[in-house]
Design a protein around this motif. Structure first.
Motif, short mmCIF file in Angstrom:
data_model
loop_
_atom_site.label_atom_id
_atom_site.label_comp_id
_atom_site.label_asym_id
_atom_site.label_seq_id
_atom_site.Cartn_x
_atom_site.Cartn_y
_atom_site.Cartn_z
N LEU A 1 0.84 -1.18 0.00
CA LEU A 1 0.00 0.00 0.00
C LEU A 1 0.88 1.24 0.00
O LEU A 1 1.67 1.44 0.91
CB LEU A 1 -0.90 0.02 1.24
N ASN A 2 0.78 2.02 -1.03
CA ASN A 2 1.53 3.26 -1.10
C ASN A 2 0.56 4.40 -0.76
O ASN A 2 -0.24 4.81 -1.60
CB ASN A 2 2.14 3.46 -2.49
N LEU A 3 0.65 4.86 0.48
CA LEU A 3 -0.28 5.87 0.97
C LEU A 3 -0.22 7.15 0.16
O LEU A 3 -1.24 7.73 -0.18
CB LEU A 3 0.00 6.15 2.45
N ARG A 4 0.98 7.60 -0.17
CA ARG A 4 1.11 8.82 -0.96
C ARG A 4 0.38 8.68 -2.28
O ARG A 4 -0.35 9.59 -2.69
CB ARG A 4 2.58 9.15 -1.21
N LYS A 5 0.61 7.57 -2.98
CA LYS A 5 -0.04 7.37 -4.28
C LYS A 5 -1.55 7.37 -4.14
O LYS A 5 -2.26 7.94 -4.97
CB LYS A 5 0.42 6.04 -4.90
N ALA A 6 -2.05 6.73 -3.10
CA ALA A 6 -3.49 6.67 -2.88
C ALA A 6 -4.06 8.07 -2.64
O ALA A 6 -5.10 8.43 -3.20
CB ALA A 6 -3.81 5.76 -1.70
N ILE A 7 -3.36 8.87 -1.85
CA ILE A 7 -3.83 10.22 -1.57
C ILE A 7 -3.74 11.08 -2.82
O ILE A 7 -4.67 11.81 -3.15
CB ILE A 7 -3.05 10.84 -0.39
N TYR A 8 -2.62 11.00 -3.54
CA TYR A 8 -2.49 11.74 -4.79
C TYR A 8 -3.62 11.39 -5.75
O TYR A 8 -4.21 12.26 -6.39
CB TYR A 8 -1.15 11.45 -5.48
N SER A 9 -3.93 10.11 -5.84
CA SER A 9 -4.99 9.65 -6.74
C SER A 9 -6.34 10.22 -6.32
O SER A 9 -7.15 10.62 -7.16
CB SER A 9 -5.03 8.13 -6.74
N ASN A 10 -6.59 10.26 -5.02
CA ASN A 10 -7.87 10.76 -4.50
C ASN A 10 -8.07 12.25 -4.73
O ASN A 10 -9.21 12.71 -4.82
CB ASN A 10 -8.00 10.45 -3.01
N ILE A 11 -6.99 13.01 -4.80
CA ILE A 11 -7.13 14.46 -4.92
C ILE A 11 -6.73 14.99 -6.29
O ILE A 11 -6.83 16.20 -6.54
CB ILE A 11 -6.33 15.21 -3.83
N ALA A 12 -6.32 14.13 -7.18
CA ALA A 12 -5.74 14.54 -8.47
C ALA A 12 -6.64 15.48 -9.26
O ALA A 12 -6.16 16.38 -9.93
CB ALA A 12 -5.39 13.31 -9.30
N THR A 13 -7.94 15.29 -9.19
CA THR A 13 -8.85 16.11 -10.00
C THR A 13 -9.59 17.16 -9.17
O THR A 13 -10.48 17.83 -9.69
CB THR A 13 -9.87 15.21 -10.72
N ASN A 14 -9.21 17.30 -7.91
CA ASN A 14 -9.90 18.26 -7.04
C ASN A 14 -9.55 19.69 -7.41
O ASN A 14 -8.41 20.01 -7.73
CB ASN A 14 -9.52 18.04 -5.58
N ASP A 15 -10.54 20.58 -7.32
CA ASP A 15 -10.29 22.00 -7.51
C ASP A 15 -9.95 22.62 -6.14
O ASP A 15 -9.93 21.92 -5.12
CB ASP A 15 -11.47 22.69 -8.18
N GLN A 16 -9.72 23.92 -6.12
CA GLN A 16 -9.32 24.59 -4.88
C GLN A 16 -10.36 24.43 -3.77
O GLN A 16 -10.00 24.21 -2.61
CB GLN A 16 -9.04 26.07 -5.13
N ASP A 17 -11.62 24.57 -4.11
CA ASP A 17 -12.68 24.44 -3.10
C ASP A 17 -12.69 23.04 -2.50
O ASP A 17 -12.87 22.87 -1.29
CB ASP A 17 -14.05 24.77 -3.70
N GLN A 18 -12.52 22.04 -3.33
CA GLN A 18 -12.51 20.66 -2.85
C GLN A 18 -11.28 20.39 -1.98
O GLN A 18 -11.38 19.69 -0.97
CB GLN A 18 -12.56 19.68 -4.02
N LEU A 19 -10.14 20.92 -2.39
CA LEU A 19 -8.93 20.74 -1.59
C LEU A 19 -9.09 21.40 -0.22
O LEU A 19 -8.74 20.82 0.81
CB LEU A 19 -7.72 21.30 -2.32
#
Length: 70
Positions: free
Chosen positions: A3-21
């Protein structure tokens, strides 16, 4: 299981805009759940790695001030 936690988090936020972040950060802090801390750490790492030296110093100053208020 690898399990690569960083990759999972990057994947989860990759398409988020500023409001979502922002909502992700605020939710994690308001929830206060320990399991959210690694995610916040990864987000901070992203911020740190994409900041100029002056911005890094401002973050350190803010952190120092926050620690002094504890």
């Amino acid at each position: 299981m690898d399990l690569n936690l960083r990759k999972a988090i990057y994947s989860n936020i990759a398409t988020n805009d500023q409001d979502q972040l922002e909502a992700t950060i605020v939710d994690a802090i308001q929830n206060g759940e320990e399991m959210m801390l690694p995610g916040l750490g990864v987000l901070f790492e992203l911020i740190w790695n994409h900041s100029e030296e002056q911005e890094k110093q401002e973050m350190i100053d803010a952190l120092e001030q926050g620690v002094k208020k504890l």
